[in-house]
Structure formats: C-alpha cells, structure tokens
Write an enzyme that holds these catalytic residues in place. Structure first.
Site: not given
Ligand SMILES: O=C(NC/C=C/[C@H]1O[C@@H](n2ccc(=O)cc2)[C@H](O)[C@@H]1O)c1cc([N+](=O)[O-])cc(O)c1O
Ligand SMILES: [Mg+2]
Length: 214
Positions: A199, A144, A169-170, A141
């Site tokens: 989120e 990126k 994540d993401n 996380d």
C-alpha cells in the site's frame, strides 16, 4: 494529549469525506496515507483485488481478522448484500474506537460488527455466542505470525466449509511464510496468488486466496 496517527486519519476523514458515502471514506483515507502519513491499510491497488474477490464470493457471513482503522471493513462492508453478517475483530481498544467512528461516518454501522478482543479468544465464540454456522469469507490482515495459528483455529472450530474463501494480505511484505507454506502444501486448500504492491509504496506485495476444499 496529541492525537495518534490513527486519530489523525479519522479526523481527516471526518473533515474531508462525505458522510454516508463509503467510497469517499476509502478514497479520503488513501489520499491521506499516500500524501501525509503512511499507514497499514490494504490500500487501493490491493483493495481493487479484494473488491473483485468479495463480489465473486457474494458472501453472507464474513469475518475480518484485524480491523485497524476500518479501511478494509468499509471497503468490504460497502459491497455486501443487506442481510449479510460481517464481523471484524480488533484487539486494540484505541483502534477499535477509531474504526467504530469510521464505519459510523461511512454509514455502515449496522452492516459491520466490531468484536473487541484477540482473534484466538473470539474465533472459538463465533458459533455459540454469535450464532455463526460456517464462514463464506475471511479477510486476514492482522499480526503476520497469527495468520497460520488462526487458520488452524478456524478449521478446528469447524467454521470452514467446502468453498470457504480465506484471503490474506501481505504474503510478500511483511510476509507470512509459515501461513503460505501451510495453505499451499497441507492439501486442504486451492490457492491463488495475486501479485500487487505494498500500500502507498512501489514495493511488491501480494494477496493469497485459499479456498477450503471441505
Ligand atoms: O503488520 C501489519 N499489520 C498488522 C495489523 C494488525 C492489526 O490487527 C489487530 N489485531 C486484532 C486482533 C488480534 O488478535 C491481533 C491483532 C491489531 O490491533 C492491528 O489493528 C502490516 C504491516 C505492513 N508493513 O508494510 O509493515 C503492511 C500491512 O499491510 C500490514 O497489514
Ligand atoms: Mg495488511
């Protein structure tokens, strides 16, 4: 000097959460970030998926790439068995300091080890300096564009074994397209996508689970 956003989140937790109660710390951060200031915590909706996968994996040795304020470190730490070893990697000293206080307040100081530095410097040290053999679970996380290079680094440092779980994540927002393409097409992972929402927002986002085939 005015407080940073991360310090404001910590202050809100110290004032409003219950010391030694990780669930109250998680809920209090979510309350602050959904009503006062957005922040890049994994959040409760994706957090419940994270919880489920951590419980299913029942990991003994874990790493998190990107501690930030410690929200997911508290989330994960609260689920671990007593003898589990959990390292969370944070390059920003200010964030590491906030996370340290967050984990201490949650009563997880002895459960979670914050390693300060860049992932590309620390990952190669895990075996010799931190006596890690292989990793059962990795929560990704951080920046990126680091997801794919750090996944390759985990492979090349022989830190993954058959069944090692990487949860990222993401993978929709902000997105990690090169990571997603790599784990889904290189033939070394069994991948599962968990569609959810960004989120504290209504925007789509997702987690990707990549299980190393060994
Ligand atoms: O950018 C995002 N995350 C980047 C996180 C980066 C964290 O990883 C650390 N790190 C630690 C070690 C390193 O080597 C490098 C960085 C950084 O110091 C920071 O604490 C993000 C953005 C959105 N968004 O909606 O925009 C939503 C999200 O859920 C996100 O996670
Ligand atoms: Mg994130």
């Amino acid at each position: 000097m005015a407080l940073s956003k991360e310090e404001r989140i910590l202050e809100f937790v110290l004032k409003n959460a219950v010391r030694g109660d990780p669930d109250s710390v998680v809920d209090t951060i979510d309350r602050y970030c959904s009503s006062k200031e957005w922040a890049m915590n994994v959040g409760n909706e994706k957090g419940l998926i994270l919880d489920k996968i951590v419980k299913e994996t029942n990991p003994s040795v874990l790493v998190e790439l990107g501690t930030y304020c410690g929200y997911s470190a508290v989330r994960i730490g609260r689920l671990l068995k007593p003898d589990a070893r959990f390292f969370t990697l944070e390059v920003n000293p200010k964030f590491a300091d906030v996370a340290r206080q967050m984990l201490e307040f949650a009563g997880l100081k002895d459960k979670v080890q914050i390693l300060e530095g860049a992932t590309y410097d620390i990952i190669p040290q895990l075996k010799k300096k931190y006596e890690v053999d292989t990793l059962d679970f990795v929560f990704v996380d951080h920046w990126k564009d680091q997801y794919k290079p750090d996944t390759l680094l985990l492979e090349n440092c022989n830190l993954l074994r058959k069944g090692s779980v990487i949860l990222a994540d993401n993978v929709i927002v902000p997105g990690a397209p090169d990571f997603l393409k790599y784990v889904r097409t290189c033939g070394k992972y069994d991948c599962t996508n968990y569609l959810s929402h960004l989120e504290y927002m209504n925007e789509d986002d997702a987690l990707e689970k990549a299980v190393f085939r060994g």
